[in-house]
Design an enzyme around this catalytic site. Structure first.
Site, short mmCIF file in Angstrom:
data_model
loop_
_atom_site.label_atom_id
_atom_site.label_comp_id
_atom_site.label_asym_id
_atom_site.label_seq_id
_atom_site.Cartn_x
_atom_site.Cartn_y
_atom_site.Cartn_z
N ARG A 73 1.00 -7.78 9.56
CA ARG A 73 -0.02 -8.60 8.91
C ARG A 73 -0.31 -9.83 9.77
O ARG A 73 0.58 -10.37 10.42
CB ARG A 73 0.43 -9.05 7.52
CG ARG A 73 0.15 -8.00 6.45
CD ARG A 73 0.54 -8.49 5.07
NE ARG A 73 1.97 -8.66 4.94
CZ ARG A 73 2.61 -9.82 4.96
NH1 ARG A 73 1.95 -10.95 5.06
NH2 ARG A 73 3.92 -9.85 4.84
N TYR A 201 -3.83 -2.10 10.49
CA TYR A 201 -2.45 -2.19 10.00
C TYR A 201 -2.38 -2.31 8.47
O TYR A 201 -3.17 -3.06 7.87
CB TYR A 201 -1.73 -3.39 10.64
CG TYR A 201 -0.39 -3.61 9.97
CD1 TYR A 201 0.69 -2.78 10.27
CD2 TYR A 201 -0.23 -4.57 8.98
CE1 TYR A 201 1.89 -2.93 9.61
CE2 TYR A 201 0.98 -4.72 8.32
CZ TYR A 201 2.03 -3.90 8.63
OH TYR A 201 3.21 -4.02 7.97
N GLY A 203 -1.01 -3.86 5.56
CA GLY A 203 -1.41 -4.96 4.69
C GLY A 203 -2.76 -5.57 5.03
O GLY A 203 -3.38 -6.23 4.21
N LYS A 210 -1.97 -5.48 -0.69
CA LYS A 210 -1.78 -6.94 -0.79
C LYS A 210 -3.10 -7.63 -1.13
O LYS A 210 -3.14 -8.58 -1.90
CB LYS A 210 -1.21 -7.49 0.51
CG LYS A 210 0.08 -6.83 0.96
CD LYS A 210 1.19 -7.16 0.03
CE LYS A 210 2.37 -6.30 0.15
NZ LYS A 210 3.54 -6.50 0.80
N HIS A 230 4.84 -9.83 -6.23
CA HIS A 230 5.37 -9.09 -5.09
C HIS A 230 6.78 -8.60 -5.45
O HIS A 230 7.78 -9.16 -4.99
CB HIS A 230 5.40 -10.05 -3.88
CG HIS A 230 5.63 -9.40 -2.56
ND1 HIS A 230 6.15 -10.08 -1.49
CD2 HIS A 230 5.43 -8.14 -2.13
CE1 HIS A 230 6.25 -9.27 -0.46
NE2 HIS A 230 5.82 -8.09 -0.82
N SER A 252 8.65 -9.81 2.40
CA SER A 252 8.45 -8.58 3.15
C SER A 252 9.60 -8.34 4.12
O SER A 252 10.08 -9.27 4.76
CB SER A 252 7.15 -8.67 3.95
OG SER A 252 6.07 -8.85 3.09
N CYS A 254 12.71 -7.54 3.54
CA CYS A 254 14.01 -8.09 3.13
C CYS A 254 14.73 -7.13 2.18
O CYS A 254 15.58 -7.54 1.39
CB CYS A 254 13.86 -9.45 2.47
SG CYS A 254 13.39 -10.74 3.63
N LYS A 256 13.34 -4.74 -0.18
CA LYS A 256 12.81 -4.33 -1.49
C LYS A 256 12.85 -2.82 -1.65
O LYS A 256 13.27 -2.31 -2.68
CB LYS A 256 11.36 -4.82 -1.68
CG LYS A 256 11.27 -6.26 -2.14
CD LYS A 256 9.94 -6.59 -2.80
CE LYS A 256 8.74 -6.28 -1.92
NZ LYS A 256 8.74 -7.05 -0.65
N ASN A 258 14.74 -0.62 -0.13
CA ASN A 258 16.11 -0.14 -0.26
C ASN A 258 16.69 -0.43 -1.64
O ASN A 258 17.44 0.37 -2.20
CB ASN A 258 16.99 -0.75 0.83
CG ASN A 258 16.63 -0.18 2.19
OD1 ASN A 258 16.47 1.02 2.35
ND2 ASN A 258 16.46 -1.06 3.17
N ASP A 277 7.09 -2.61 -4.40
CA ASP A 277 6.41 -3.72 -3.73
C ASP A 277 5.60 -4.61 -4.66
O ASP A 277 5.58 -5.82 -4.48
CB ASP A 277 5.49 -3.15 -2.63
CG ASP A 277 5.05 -4.20 -1.62
OD1 ASP A 277 5.88 -5.05 -1.26
OD2 ASP A 277 3.88 -4.18 -1.21
N SER A 373 8.27 -1.03 12.21
CA SER A 373 7.84 0.37 12.05
C SER A 373 7.97 0.77 10.58
O SER A 373 8.87 0.30 9.88
CB SER A 373 8.68 1.29 12.94
OG SER A 373 10.05 1.08 12.73
N ARG A 374 7.07 1.64 10.15
CA ARG A 374 6.93 1.89 8.71
C ARG A 374 6.81 3.37 8.40
O ARG A 374 6.49 4.17 9.28
CB ARG A 374 5.62 1.22 8.22
CG ARG A 374 5.60 -0.29 8.37
CD ARG A 374 6.00 -0.94 7.09
NE ARG A 374 6.19 -2.38 7.22
CZ ARG A 374 6.42 -3.15 6.16
NH1 ARG A 374 6.45 -2.65 4.95
NH2 ARG A 374 6.63 -4.44 6.31
N ARG A 405 16.04 -14.35 2.21
CA ARG A 405 16.91 -14.04 3.35
C ARG A 405 17.40 -15.37 3.90
O ARG A 405 16.64 -16.12 4.51
CB ARG A 405 16.09 -13.28 4.40
CG ARG A 405 16.82 -12.98 5.69
CD ARG A 405 15.86 -12.35 6.68
NE ARG A 405 15.57 -10.97 6.35
CZ ARG A 405 16.24 -9.92 6.84
NH1 ARG A 405 17.22 -10.10 7.70
NH2 ARG A 405 15.90 -8.69 6.50
#
Ligand code: SAT
Ligand code: MN
Length: 594
Positions: A73, A201, A203, A210, A230, A252, A254, A256, A258, A277, A373-374, A405
């Site tokens: 983003r 990309y 977002g 978003k 969020h 983002s 951090c 979420k 998982n 998300d 990477s996503r 974080r």
């Protein structure tokens, strides 16, 4: 007579001048066709838009390599365009709608020449939900079109719902020439319009995510009395079979996703995945808080995901479904034709191609997969998606978690004294930045409610809205705060995180059921060490004490930094929040135990 949606599409086509206009029906055949075009015909830079991965291990999955300058983003190019700058607030970039539209009209003139414009009708939330919103995005990117079909409920049914109405959210997207100097993500809250140019990309380009479901929706939520947040939505089932629903807001990248896909390390507990998300939060007729995930897919961070740390994510990625799965900017093992990233529990294969498609040397200091990477995958493929995900009004929330974080300062978990104190804590959270946005990584920045990049209006008004919202809840959820990222003197994470986080969720459930007390500290209610279930986990007691430690000196420095954040908002800041800060300072200078 043409319908408003047709008129709008024609108007956009006159401006952007695509070779063709294709109205998407959302079918499987259509998605296959788009993917094929992305494999055979289209390129981004020197790469095809899609590369088919091994159907044996990753069925119906494709690798997308973005333009190397277009990997996250771009918050500095993201604007709220409202006539009143103060309404956008110091937390947003601002441009007047007139000036913004003039600039965008110039940039968009002929920007789709030589390409097809895809018209994507979609809904945020399921069609039977009273909260569902009708939307239409146009785009000249097959990657975006295929991604939107995974992330939102896209298809002809959305168009039927819109019918002759002009009440739909408009998203105008073009990758144009992908020039970072001509890249803008502009929001027009008064027009229900997002206009994004120059980026493909996530977002920046999947405008239902978003841009609409947080920035525009947060603005709508303030006007209409709800919240767009969020947040993850999960159900935590205990050994008796009782499910407690919770939300969790984390910045983002951090953890979420998982957390949403957590496989419990404690026997008898199970986590159900409703969203990873975004949560839309409404007050139910019962006075409780109800949460619904407007999305239908996951755009998650690949790095760090493995069968050991996130087995449910891996299961979701490896399963076959109605929707394709996309990997963006991971590395590729050309021999097995599988995606690869740092942290996957596989040995590093020989001959990897990095995220840009170049040969990668295992001795290289640069990672093979991009840090941001996503993967893009349908939630319908998730083995832990519960049936209540389809409930039109969502699920009732008992606890809201807010995380940050922080390598120092914040304890593993604490609870606020009450709603107002909790809103203060959430509003004051600072977090170290990640690769999800283009900026320096690891720098502390204030990220209230993990919404700093996503709140579509003045954040002081947002805090006010949170306080008022709590007043209207007859049974407000309890508010908790977490930090999985504290390190010891050697810089190693003290807490293992991932699936072990169930221990923190269990503590929260025990608190909700009044089974345990907590230690009252200056910052809130912190666990008594013996109340955290550590069965099977070997962390020395002194490390655990370190993890829960509240250092008054460092917290006083933190309080000064929080004051600095609030100052930006001048007298728009709700006095209740400032009072909470003053009370924190008083408690810090007093004689609390820790
Ligand atoms: O790119 S997204 O904004 O969708 C993901 C994230 O940064 O949270
Ligand atoms: Mn996010």
């Amino acid at each position: 007579m043409a319908k408003p949606v047709e008129e709008w599409v024609e108007e956009v086509a006159r401006l952007t001048k695509p070779d063709k206009v294709h109205w998407c029906d959302g079918s499987e055949e259509e998605a296959e066709k788009l993917v094929r075009i992305g494999i055979e015909e289209e390129r981004i830079g020197d790469q095809p838009v899609f590369h088919a991965l091994s159907g044996r291990t990753f069925p119906n999955s494709f690798l997308h390599r973005s333009h190397p300058t277009d990997v996250a983003r771009t918050e500095h190019l993201t604007y709220i365009c409202h006539p009143d700058e103060q309404t956008a607030g110091p937390n947003n970039n601002w441009m007047s709608p007139g000036e913004a539209k003039e600039m965008l009209l110039n940039l968009s003139e002929g920007c789709m020449r030589g390409r097809t414009m895809y018209v994507l009708p979609y809904l945020m939330c399921q069609a039977n939900s009273p909260y569902a919103r009708n939307c239409v995005q146009v785009t000249d990117s097959t990657y975006v079109a295929v991604s939107m079909r995974i992330m939102a409920r896209m298809g002809t049914h959305a168009l039927e719902r819109i019918g002759n109405s002009d009440d739909f959210v408009k998203g105008l997207h073009s990758i144009a020439d992908l020039d970072p100097n001509r890249r803008y993500i502009m929001h027009f809250p008064q027009d229900n319009l997002v206009w994004s140019i120059g980026s493909g990309y996530g977002g920046n380009a999947l405008l239902g995510k978003k841009c609409f479901s947080l920035r525009i929706a947060s603005w709508l939520g303030r006007r209409e009395g709800w919240l767009a947040e969020h947040m993850v939505i999960i159900g935590v089932e205990d050994p008796e079979g009782t499910v407690t629903y919770m939300t969790a807001a984390l910045p983002s990248a951090c953890g979420k996703t998982n957390l949403a896909f957590l496989e419990s390390a404690l026997p008898g507990y199970k986590v159900w995945t409703l969203g990873d998300d975004i949560a839309w939060l409404h007050i139910g007729p019962d006075g409780r808080l109800w949460a619904l995930n407007p999305e239908a897919g996951v755009f998650g961070v690949a790095r760090g995901v493995s069968r050991a740390t996130s087995p449910n994510v891996m299961r979701t990625l490896e399963s076959d479904g109605f929707y394709p799965t996309l990997f963006t900017n991971t590395a590729l093992d050309p021999r097995s034709n599988e995606p690869w990233w740092e942290g996957i529990d596989e040995p590093v294969p020989d001959g990897l191609e990095d995220w840009r498609g170049r040969p990668w040397d295992r001795g290289s200091s640069a990672p093979a997969a991009h840090p941001n990477s996503r993967f893009t995958v349908s939630l319908f493929q998730c083995p832990t998606r519960p049936p209540e995900s389809d409930e039109p009004r969502g699920v009732p929330i008992s606890a809201m978690i807010f995380g940050a974080r922080r390598t120092r300062l914040l304890p593993l978990v604490w609870e606020s004294f009450d709603w107002q104190h909790g809103v203060f804590c959430a509003s004051s959270l600072g977090s170290e930045t990640t690769a999800a946005a283009m900026h320096e990584v690891g720098v502390l920045r204030r990220d209230p409610m993990a919404m700093a990049p996503f709140c579509g209006y003045n954040m002081a008004d947002y805090f006010r809205h949170w306080l008022d919202f709590g007043q209207k809840l007859a049974c407000p959820p309890r508010l908790f705060f977490v930090n999985w990222f504290r390190v010891d003197e050697d810089g190693s994470f003290i807490w293992p995180g991932f699936n072990e986080n169930i221990r923190v969720l269990k503590w929260i459930i025990d608190r909700l059921n009044n089974r345990i007390s907590a230690c009252e500290t200056a910052i809130g209610l912190v666990p008594n060490l013996d109340d955290l279930d550590m069965t099977g986990l070997n962390i020395p007691r002194d490390k655990m004490e370190q993890l829960l430690e509240i250092d008054h000196g460092s917290w006083s420095v933190e309080a000064a930094d929080i004051e600095h954040l609030y100052r930006q908002f001048g007298d728009r800041m709700p006095p209740e929040i400032l009072q909470e800060l003053a009370s924190l300072r008083k408690r810090l200078s007093g004689s609390y135990r820790l």
